[in-house]
Design a protein around this motif. Structure first.
Motif, mmCIF file in Angstrom:
data_model
loop_
_atom_site.group_PDB
_atom_site.id
_atom_site.type_symbol
_atom_site.label_atom_id
_atom_site.label_comp_id
_atom_site.label_asym_id
_atom_site.label_seq_id
_atom_site.Cartn_x
_atom_site.Cartn_y
_atom_site.Cartn_z
ATOM 1 N N ALA A 55 17.024 14.671 -2.635
ATOM 2 C CA ALA A 55 15.978 15.095 -3.570
ATOM 3 C C ALA A 55 14.703 14.282 -3.366
ATOM 4 O O ALA A 55 13.600 14.817 -3.410
ATOM 5 N N ILE A 56 14.875 12.998 -3.104
ATOM 6 C CA ILE A 56 13.711 12.148 -2.856
ATOM 7 C C ILE A 56 12.988 12.602 -1.595
ATOM 8 O O ILE A 56 11.759 12.695 -1.565
ATOM 9 N N GLU A 57 13.747 12.904 -0.544
ATOM 10 C CA GLU A 57 13.123 13.382 0.696
ATOM 11 C C GLU A 57 12.405 14.698 0.470
ATOM 12 O O GLU A 57 11.291 14.902 0.965
ATOM 13 N N ALA A 58 13.009 15.595 -0.298
ATOM 14 C CA ALA A 58 12.369 16.878 -0.585
ATOM 15 C C ALA A 58 11.078 16.686 -1.374
ATOM 16 O O ALA A 58 10.057 17.317 -1.084
ATOM 17 N N LYS B 111 16.047 9.854 -15.145
ATOM 18 C CA LYS B 111 17.005 10.443 -14.210
ATOM 19 C C LYS B 111 16.871 9.820 -12.833
ATOM 20 O O LYS B 111 15.774 9.560 -12.360
ATOM 21 N N GLU B 112 18.003 9.593 -12.196
ATOM 22 C CA GLU B 112 18.003 9.112 -10.818
ATOM 23 C C GLU B 112 18.080 10.319 -9.892
ATOM 24 O O GLU B 112 18.658 11.344 -10.227
ATOM 25 N N LEU C 102 5.779 9.461 -17.043
ATOM 26 C CA LEU C 102 5.173 10.757 -16.722
ATOM 27 C C LEU C 102 6.216 11.782 -16.281
ATOM 28 O O LEU C 102 6.020 12.982 -16.449
ATOM 29 N N ALA C 103 7.314 11.306 -15.728
ATOM 30 C CA ALA C 103 8.359 12.208 -15.244
ATOM 31 C C ALA C 103 9.320 12.659 -16.339
ATOM 32 O O ALA C 103 10.140 13.544 -16.115
#
Length: 148
Positions: A49-52, A43-44, A26-27
């Motif tokens: 970015a994960i926290e955001a 993409k990693e 989906l991403a």
């Protein structure tokens, strides 16, 4: 083939043929796909970015993503019914892809990388079972090699 007439056919086929997680599929964006090289990249993200994203997700209702996710789930189930098979989840397609690759003799480190696992131990623990046919074939091959 049973999903061919479904609106989400490409997504279902992508899950079945790559072993992608539903969320990873989906991403995907067009810039993650190179049609000429026949490759795609999941993409990693950095920790920042994960926290955001986590903060944003907590403030926003992911209605579109959850709706699309449910539609893919339903599409897989419809295809199973059409094919006369028991209903499975999209994650079952990932499991089947991993098992098929391993039983076809693809080295576990390559399967692990394709699945995006942090180590081959994860792949071995989750997908490393061998079918009776696979075990029999392994023993026959070993016997032939040792008796040449």
């Amino acid at each position: 083939d049973a999903a061919r007439d479904n609106r989400y056919y490409v997504a279902v086929r992508l899950l079945a043929e790559t072993g992608l997680r539903r969320g990873d599929a989906l991403a995907l964006r067009w810039e993650n796909i190179d049609l000429q090289k026949q490759t795609l990249w999941v993409k990693e993200l950095s920790l920042e970015a994960i926290e955001a994203c986590t903060c944003r997700a907590q403030r926003q209702k992911p209605q579109l993503d959850s709706s699309t996710s449910r539609n893919i789930q339903r599409s897989v189930q419809i295809a199973c019914k059409k094919a006369g098979r028991p209903a499975v989840s999209p994650h079952t397609l990932r499991h089947s892809a991993a098992t098929t690759m391993l039983e076809a003799g693809i080295p576990i480190h390559i399967v692990s990388r394709q699945l995006g696992h942090s180590s081959i131990n994860v792949t071995a623990d989750v997908y490393g079972h061998v079918s009776d046919d696979g075990a029999r074939a392994a023993m026959e091959t070993l016997g032939k090699l040792l008796n040449e």
